[in-house]
Motif scaffolding. Structure first.
Motif, PDB file in Angstrom:
ATOM      1  N   PRO A 233      -8.845   3.155  10.325  1.00  8.60           N
ATOM      2  CA  PRO A 233      -9.489   3.011   8.798  1.00  8.60           C
ATOM      3  C   PRO A 233     -10.216   4.575   7.470  1.00  8.60           C
ATOM      4  O   PRO A 233     -10.492   5.300   8.648  1.00  8.60           O
ATOM      5  CB  PRO A 233     -10.757   2.330   8.318  1.00  8.60           C
ATOM      6  CG  PRO A 233     -10.328   1.151   9.814  1.00  8.60           C
ATOM      7  CD  PRO A 233     -10.072   2.837  10.636  1.00  8.60           C
ATOM      8  N   LEU A 242      -2.955   0.267   2.726  1.00 10.77           N
ATOM      9  CA  LEU A 242      -3.540  -1.386   2.921  1.00 10.77           C
ATOM     10  C   LEU A 242      -2.227  -1.667   3.523  1.00 10.77           C
ATOM     11  O   LEU A 242      -2.259  -2.628   4.412  1.00 10.77           O
ATOM     12  CB  LEU A 242      -3.966  -2.194   2.204  1.00 10.77           C
ATOM     13  CG  LEU A 242      -5.614  -1.499   1.875  1.00 10.77           C
ATOM     14  CD1 LEU A 242      -6.320  -1.559   1.016  1.00 10.77           C
ATOM     15  CD2 LEU A 242      -6.370  -0.970   3.299  1.00 10.77           C
ATOM     16  N   ARG A 360      -9.734  -4.098   6.764  1.00 10.80           N
ATOM     17  CA  ARG A 360      -8.487  -3.810   5.881  1.00 10.80           C
ATOM     18  C   ARG A 360      -7.831  -5.005   4.632  1.00 10.80           C
ATOM     19  O   ARG A 360      -8.186  -5.323   3.409  1.00 10.80           O
ATOM     20  CB  ARG A 360      -7.434  -3.170   6.396  1.00 10.80           C
ATOM     21  CG  ARG A 360      -7.545  -1.644   6.709  1.00 10.80           C
ATOM     22  CD  ARG A 360      -6.212  -1.212   7.558  1.00 10.80           C
ATOM     23  NE  ARG A 360      -6.149  -0.205   7.266  1.00 10.80           N
ATOM     24  CZ  ARG A 360      -6.310   0.328   8.485  1.00 10.80           C
ATOM     25  NH1 ARG A 360      -6.239  -0.037   9.462  1.00 10.80           N
ATOM     26  NH2 ARG A 360      -6.636   1.970   8.539  1.00 10.80           N
TER      27      ARG A 360
END
Lengths: 456, 142
Positions: A233, A242, A360
């Protein structure tokens, strides 16, 4: 990008087609080259046919509905006869490498390379079991062994055999023989031709094009059974990023869950700590996913998409709500149930990475691109327009949510099996049952550090 | 501003005179935090992940302390130690952050003073869990 089978079978077919489009007379050295490469192609196609029936053995219930094995068997025998014609000539022509630069030989060689690499890709989804039977090692294995996919593969191979046989049959019969070299190449091709024809016919005759498009699409989409690189991330991941990375994380989790399942019984990291982490991340991911699905349903209405589509999204959101509330309850149970907490054993690969899925999912659901579970990063839910500006964005976001949910369900299945196994071995205990406040977990009175084995 | 309900367990932590007392109070403090977080996780959707993760960290801290050889076997949380369930979620977050602050500080000090390696490691791990709770409950600057 993860390599997929279509990247191998597609070029293989194209190179075979390019080779058989040659209409001129081959010099003898090229004939020898053709024999060598055709021998390789036939051997690889035989391997494919040998592999095909094996997955059926894993699922005897499906056998009566399938005839892949019976279709493959005569074809395999015919290919074996073709190989017997080609192989001695190929071995004899091994020294005569002059013809390898001929375009036809190069095309056939490249086709054989692609086909062999494609088979290697399929084989990554199986391993040899204790009795030599193939054991699935991925969630794609049942797809590979399914009727539509095996039929699509057989049809593809039959097409190669048919094209090659027809091409050999049309080869000019005049030969240019180099002095002192046996004239076996063309004869070998001629002897192999009817067997290739028979191999193709025995596949194509019963159920030609039974599953023309769906099976081929699935066949092309089969990925190599290896986890994709981990997308760590980063700050400011856009919605598009994403949506691109959630499926990658999901695929890594699916892979890790299945890979770890085989060693879950003896691995030191198969503990309540890992299962608790999985449940926590699943609850957070599910919670965020419900918010995303409700936003998508609203956006579908705003964008004038089919009302039924919006209704399905709302139904999916309702199901997701039930899923995450169950996960929330599971985390509550892990508050008081434990396998003990030996220090330094670490987490399972899934538990070590599943938090990234939750992170996410949260960043997709909430308006803060730097969202974390911290109170300080809390934010309101994303505006539906922000989440999916165009109609295609709705599908992309929905696909990401689907991938996340699928990964969670796979992790749940493997964790459930591991927990049941641990309970059967008396490794799962109810701790602190008496001294916790506000817990409804039943258990006899115990001292703080006492443990009560849970009912299996 | 008063911090609802947290003062009882905070006082126990602050007044613990021995390692066993600190361990016992620490154990109970993690339980107070866990229970309060479980009470709050469904109250504000935006803080669901925060309170769920706090509960998880509290279990980590409590589990770490169970490995401490000097943890008394008997005892338990006094109902007066619990954070008030009726309090505003923001107040609960503040109370838990304050409690985690004290908890982390006491456990770090206990780790430094422990003679037994098992106690020291348990206190260090539990202090880390308290630090995570503090970070999770810290609200953004207005």
């Amino acid at each position: 990008m993860t390599p997929v089978f279509g990247e191998f079978i597609g070029p293989a077919g194209a190179y075979v087609a390019a080779a058989v489009s040659f209409r001129g007379e081959l010099p003898y050295s090229a004939q020898c080259g053709v024999v060598r490469q055709l021998d390789r192609l036939v051997a690889t196609m035989t391997h494919y046919l040998t592999d095909l029936p094996l997955p059926d053995d894993l699922d005897p219930a499906r056998k009566p509905q399938r005839d892949t094995g019976s279709r493959a068997t005569p074809s395999r025998l015919a290919l074996d006869r073709a190989a017997r014609s080609l192989h001695p000539a190929a071995a004899g022509a091994a020294e005569a490498g002059d013809g390898d630069t001929h375009p036809v030989v190069r095309h056939l060689a490249t086709a054989a390379d692609y086909l062999a690499a494609g088979r290697d890709l399929l084989q990554t989804h199986f391993t040899d079991g204790p009795a030599g039977l193939p054991t699935p090692t991925s969630y794609w294995a049942p797809v590979i062994a399914s009727a539509p996919v095996t039929d699509a593969l057989l049809s593809e191979l039959a097409g190669y055999m048919q094209n090659l046989a027809a091409w050999i049959a049309k080869m000019p019969t005049t030969r240019r023989v180099s002095p002192g070299v046996p004239t076996s190449a063309l004869l070998a091709l001629r002897r192999a031709e009817p067997w290739l024809q028979l191999a193709a016919a025995s596949i194509q005759a019963p159920h030609r094009d039974r599953y023309p498009s769906a099976g081929r699409g699935l066949l092309d989409a089969i990925p190599v059974n290896a986890p994709p690189p981990r997308p760590l991330p980063s700050a400011d991941e856009s919605i598009a990023e994403l949506c691109e990375r959630i499926p990658v994380t999901a695929e890594r989790l699916r892979h890790a869950a299945l890979a770890f399942a085989t060693r879950a019984r003896w691995s030191p990291s198969a503990t309540s700590l890992s299962w608790r982490r999985d449940a926590l991340a699943s609850a957070i991911t599910g919670h965020a996913s419900e918010l995303v699905l409700r936003a998508l349903a609203e956006r579908a209405g705003q964008a004038g998409l089919e009302p039924a589509f919006g209704a399905r999204l709302r139904t999916a959101a309702d199901h997701m709500a039930r899923a995450w509330t169950s996960w929330r309850d599971v985390t509550g149970q892990w508050d008081v149930v434990t396998t003990g907490s030996p220090r330094g054993v670490g987490l399972t690969p899934v538990a070590a990475e599943i938090g990234e899925l939750a992170l996410r999912a949260g960043r997709l659901a909430y308006s803060n691109p730097h969202w974390t579970p911290n109170c300080g990063d809390a934010a309101v839910v994303r505006d539906p327009v922000d989440l999916a500006r165009a109609e295609g964005d709705v599908i992309r976001v929905l696909a990401a949510v689907h991938q996340a949910a699928d990964a969670i369900s796979r992790v749940a299945a493997t964790d459930q099996e591991a927990v049941i196994a641990a309970a059967a071995e008396n490794r799962v205990h109810c701790r602190y049952a008496c001294c916790l406040i506000n817990t409804t977990f039943p258990g006899p009175t115990r001292s703080r550090r006492g443990c009560t084995p849970t009912p299996s | 501003m008063s911090e609802p309900g947290a003062s009882g367990i905070e006082a126990r932590l602050k007044h613990a005179a021995s390692l066993p007392e600190t361990l016992a109070a620490g154990f109970d403090a993690f339980e107070v935090i866990r229970t309060a977080a479980r009470d709050c996780h469904d109250r504000v959707p935006e803080l669901f992940a925060a309170f769920m993760t706090v509960a998880d960290a509290a279990v980590d801290g409590r589990e770490a302390l169970t490995l401490a050889p000097s943890l008394p076997l008997a005892g338990g949380v006094d109902p007066n130690d619990a954070v008030s369930a009726g309090a505003d979620v923001g107040q609960v977050a503040d109370a838990l952050m304050a409690l985690a602050d004290v908890l982390g500080e006491r456990l770090s000090r206990a780790a430094a003073l422990s003679d037994l390696p098992g106690d020291r490691v348990a206190c260090q791990d539990a202090a880390q869990a308290a630090g995570r709770i503090r970070q999770l409950m810290a609200r953004a600057d207005p």
